[in-house]
Design an enzyme around this catalytic site. Structure first.
Site, PDB file in Angstrom:
ATOM      1  N   LYS A  24      28.087  48.063 -39.483  1.00  0.00           N
ATOM      2  CA  LYS A  24      28.566  47.460 -38.236  1.00  0.00           C
ATOM      3  C   LYS A  24      29.917  48.032 -37.852  1.00  0.00           C
ATOM      4  O   LYS A  24      30.707  48.444 -38.698  1.00  0.00           O
ATOM      5  CB  LYS A  24      28.649  45.951 -38.376  1.00  0.00           C
ATOM      6  CG  LYS A  24      29.745  45.503 -39.332  1.00  0.00           C
ATOM      7  CD  LYS A  24      29.763  44.012 -39.473  1.00  0.00           C
ATOM      8  CE  LYS A  24      30.795  43.618 -40.510  1.00  0.00           C
ATOM      9  NZ  LYS A  24      30.767  42.203 -40.801  1.00  0.00           N
ATOM     10  N   CYS A  47      38.396  44.900 -24.112  1.00  0.00           N
ATOM     11  CA  CYS A  47      37.068  45.274 -23.613  1.00  0.00           C
ATOM     12  C   CYS A  47      35.963  44.605 -24.433  1.00  0.00           C
ATOM     13  O   CYS A  47      36.043  44.541 -25.660  1.00  0.00           O
ATOM     14  CB  CYS A  47      36.910  46.801 -23.695  1.00  0.00           C
ATOM     15  SG  CYS A  47      35.278  47.402 -23.243  1.00  0.00           S
ATOM     16  N   CYS A  49      32.637  45.342 -23.151  1.00  0.00           N
ATOM     17  CA  CYS A  49      31.432  46.049 -22.709  1.00  0.00           C
ATOM     18  C   CYS A  49      31.253  47.385 -23.421  1.00  0.00           C
ATOM     19  O   CYS A  49      30.233  48.037 -23.240  1.00  0.00           O
ATOM     20  CB  CYS A  49      31.463  46.266 -21.193  1.00  0.00           C
ATOM     21  SG  CYS A  49      32.613  47.557 -20.641  1.00  0.00           S
ATOM     22  N   CYS A  58      40.605  47.046 -22.168  1.00  0.00           N
ATOM     23  CA  CYS A  58      39.780  47.182 -20.963  1.00  0.00           C
ATOM     24  C   CYS A  58      40.444  48.172 -20.007  1.00  0.00           C
ATOM     25  O   CYS A  58      41.652  48.133 -19.817  1.00  0.00           O
ATOM     26  CB  CYS A  58      39.651  45.811 -20.298  1.00  0.00           C
ATOM     27  SG  CYS A  58      38.909  45.827 -18.662  1.00  0.00           S
ATOM     28  N   HIS A  62      34.007  48.157 -16.842  1.00  0.00           N
ATOM     29  CA  HIS A  62      32.953  47.145 -16.754  1.00  0.00           C
ATOM     30  C   HIS A  62      32.488  46.966 -15.307  1.00  0.00           C
ATOM     31  O   HIS A  62      31.348  46.590 -15.071  1.00  0.00           O
ATOM     32  CB  HIS A  62      33.428  45.805 -17.348  1.00  0.00           C
ATOM     33  CG  HIS A  62      34.628  45.243 -16.666  1.00  0.00           C
ATOM     34  ND1 HIS A  62      35.924  45.489 -17.082  1.00  0.00           N
ATOM     35  CD2 HIS A  62      34.721  44.456 -15.574  1.00  0.00           C
ATOM     36  CE1 HIS A  62      36.763  44.866 -16.282  1.00  0.00           C
ATOM     37  NE2 HIS A  62      36.061  44.239 -15.363  1.00  0.00           N
TER      38      HIS A  62
HETATM   39 FE1  FES Z   1      34.919  46.895 -20.969  1.00  0.00          FE
HETATM   40 FE2  FES Z   1      36.519  46.062 -19.057  1.00  0.00          FE
HETATM   41  S1  FES Z   1      35.371  44.869 -20.405  1.00  0.00           S
HETATM   42  S2  FES Z   1      36.072  48.088 -19.620  1.00  0.00           S
END
Ligand code: FES
Length: 83
Positions: A24, A47, A49, A58, A62
């Site tokens: 993981k 982040c 995503c 981030c 996203h």
């Molecule tokens: Fe991944 Fe914003 S949550 S770039």
């Protein structure tokens, strides 16, 4: 490793997450170092995503992902930390 929206709509969206790691993925952040690089009172966004080029922070990637995949991913926002 597709999100719910990608699976439901059968989107094939690649992310920056390395897929060849044997176990993981664990990312470690030195919060004191991160805070020292930020202005007092500034938000820190992590982040969720796996598409940010500044991961674990981030960078707004996203938004493009959400538009393409019909997802609603967004960052974890840390709002309060010592100056
Ligand atoms: Fe991944 Fe914003 S949550 S770039």
């Amino acid at each position: 490793n597709r999100c719910e929206g990608c699976r439901a709509n059968n989107y094939q969206v690649s992310s920056n997450m390395p897929k060849n790691e044997p176990t993981k993925r664990v990312d470690t952040v030195d919060i004191e170092e991160l805070v020292s690089q930020s202005l007092s009172g500034e938000e820190i966004k992590f982040c969720r995503c796996y598409r940010s080029s500044r991961f674990p922070l981030c960078d707004g990637a996203h938004n493009a992902h959400n538009k393409e995949a019909g997802d609603n991913a967004g960052p974890v926002v840390i709002k309060s930390f010592p100056p």
